[in-house]
Scaffold this active site. Structure first.
Site, PDB file in Angstrom:
ATOM      1  N   HIS A  61     -43.330 -11.713  -6.119  1.00 20.54           N
ATOM      2  CA  HIS A  61     -44.653 -10.968  -6.348  1.00 20.54           C
ATOM      3  C   HIS A  61     -44.580  -9.413  -6.405  1.00 20.54           C
ATOM      4  O   HIS A  61     -45.048  -8.646  -7.162  1.00 20.54           O
ATOM      5  CB  HIS A  61     -45.845 -11.335  -5.315  1.00 20.54           C
ATOM      6  CG  HIS A  61     -46.284 -12.948  -5.489  1.00 20.54           C
ATOM      7  ND1 HIS A  61     -45.830 -13.646  -4.486  1.00 20.54           N
ATOM      8  CD2 HIS A  61     -46.902 -13.542  -6.129  1.00 20.54           C
ATOM      9  CE1 HIS A  61     -46.171 -14.784  -4.496  1.00 20.54           C
ATOM     10  NE2 HIS A  61     -46.817 -14.683  -5.497  1.00 20.54           N
ATOM     11  N   LEU A  70     -37.914 -18.371  -6.612  1.00 19.09           N
ATOM     12  CA  LEU A  70     -38.747 -17.913  -5.318  1.00 19.09           C
ATOM     13  C   LEU A  70     -40.103 -18.432  -5.626  1.00 19.09           C
ATOM     14  O   LEU A  70     -40.579 -18.425  -6.585  1.00 19.09           O
ATOM     15  CB  LEU A  70     -39.078 -16.394  -5.172  1.00 19.09           C
ATOM     16  CG  LEU A  70     -37.745 -15.518  -4.519  1.00 19.09           C
ATOM     17  CD1 LEU A  70     -37.893 -14.300  -4.715  1.00 19.09           C
ATOM     18  CD2 LEU A  70     -37.747 -16.056  -2.972  1.00 19.09           C
ATOM     19  N   SER A  81     -43.761 -19.593  -2.997  1.00 19.50           N
ATOM     20  CA  SER A  81     -44.309 -19.556  -1.535  1.00 19.50           C
ATOM     21  C   SER A  81     -44.214 -21.284  -1.086  1.00 19.50           C
ATOM     22  O   SER A  81     -44.206 -21.571   0.186  1.00 19.50           O
ATOM     23  CB  SER A  81     -45.859 -19.570  -1.655  1.00 19.50           C
ATOM     24  OG  SER A  81     -46.576 -20.305  -2.443  1.00 19.50           O
TER      25      SER A  81
END
Length: 369
Positions: free
Chosen positions: A53, A204, A206
């Protein structure tokens, strides 16, 4: 079902140099103060911000410049979660998100509650992804893309975005957002940002935090499969280029024969991660197969190299449960044929334990990698 953001917590305060808006009115006040002619760059997120992000935010900062305004939205959208999915346990870490956003160069974080985005409850009019959203992720998660497009459209309007940034990891999502902007004449530029990976190659996400040590070891097969496919394609391109440099047909045939051993080595490298001992027939090249000069490098060979790694991971403990492996046209997400030339995306989705992960890699057929 919890849809309230962490911004409702009085302890959530923006770090110095960053503004936090929880309502449309608060966001409008920030946007109205921007310098004349300043562009607005927007990174749309569901929070739990990580380096991927942050890369989007930095890209936005670079694109709009120091006079522009960078907005990060943090909203866990209930419309894009299906039955049995992880809406309730989706991480909500606004205080940490604010710090990541500020350090990456954001000016404002817009973290609305569900009532702010969907006043009066779920909207009666929504967007539909259409046939392009019915395959792959759309088939595995019915209704997901309809909910995603609906909230993206609303947030782009609310933030008055001039340019917005999406990670290439969610390749089908990016393709659908681009199609929505084109079909519905959205006056916004859509920018794809390369996938950020951890040191071991895992993309990557979450959701990575849900993986145990053993599950993470198995999950690494996703990136290994993609890299094996990339290596196979690169080997095919290299073989064609070297063989084509021979000056005459007779010399070219001799060159191809001499390259047989190199071809075997390249194929062995491509499937080494899977522990697969088989190698292709070197006669394929001499017979004018996919690796021969003047012929497209084979999409099927690329799929095979990736699948070998995934098949091995399916026998691991814990096992990888493959959802799909697909080599698609990035414009419409249709499967490409074996003789395809041009751009493609090799996409994979799988479940390890209770965690579902996706990954992909862009490939170019008919040109050096």
């Amino acid at each position: 079902m919890s849809t309230e953001p962490a911004s409702t917590d009085p302890a959530s305060t923006a770090p110095k140099g960053l503004e936090l808006a929880a309502t449309r009115a608060e966001l409008d006040r920030v946007l109205d103060r921007r310098a004349p002619g300043a562009r607005i760059g927007v990174a749309l997120t569901m929070g739990a911000l990580h380096e991927g992000h942050a890369t989007l935010v930095r890209a936005a900062r670079t694109r709009v410049g120091p006079r522009g305004l960078v907005v990060v939205t943090v909203f866990v959208n209930p419309l894009q979660f299906g039955a049995g999915e992880d809406l309730d346990r989706y991480p909500r870490t606004l205080d940490a998100d604010l710090k990541v956003a500020r350090e990456a160069g954001a000016d404002v974080v817009f973290a609305p509650g569900a009532d702010e985005v969907y006043p009066g409850g779920a909207p009666q009019i929504t967007l539909t992804a259409g046939p392009m959203g019915e395959h792959f992720e759309g088939a595995s998660r019915p209704g997901h893309f309809d909910g995603m497009l609906t909230v993206v459209a609303k947030l782009l309007h609310l933030t008055r975005a001039d340019v917005t940034f999406f990670g290439l990891k969610d390749a089908q999502q990016l393709a659908l957002v681009r199609r929505m902007a084109r079909d519905l004449n959205f006056p916004v530029e859509i920018v794809g940002v390369p996938t950020v990976r951890e040191d071991d190659g895992l993309a990557l996400s979450s959701r990575n935090r849900y993986l145990s040590v053993a599950e993470r070891r198995t999950a690494l097969a996703l990136s290994r499969a993609l890299f094996a496919a990339r290596d196979r394609l690169a080997a095919q391109h290299a073989l064609r280029a070297r063989a084509a440099s021979a000056p005459a047909p007779g010399a070219r045939a001799a060159r191809l024969s001499a390259l047989g051993e190199a071809r075997l080595a390249a194929d062995a490298h491509a499937v080494a991660a899977a522990g697969t001992p088989g190698t292709p027939d070197p006669a394929e090249t001499a017979a004018g197969g996919p690796g021969a000069p003047g012929r497209p490098c084979g999409a099927d060979a690329v799929r095979t190299a990736a699948r070998a790694v995934l098949d091995e991971a399916a026998r691991a403990v814990p096992p990888l449960e493959l959802d799909y492996l697909a080599l698609v046209d990035p414009a419409d997400f249709t499967e490409v044929p074996d003789g395809h030339t041009g751009e493609a995306v090799l996409a994979v989705a799988a479940r390890v334990g209770t965690t579902r992960l996706i990954d992909n890699i862009p490939l170019t057929f008919g040109a050096p990698q």
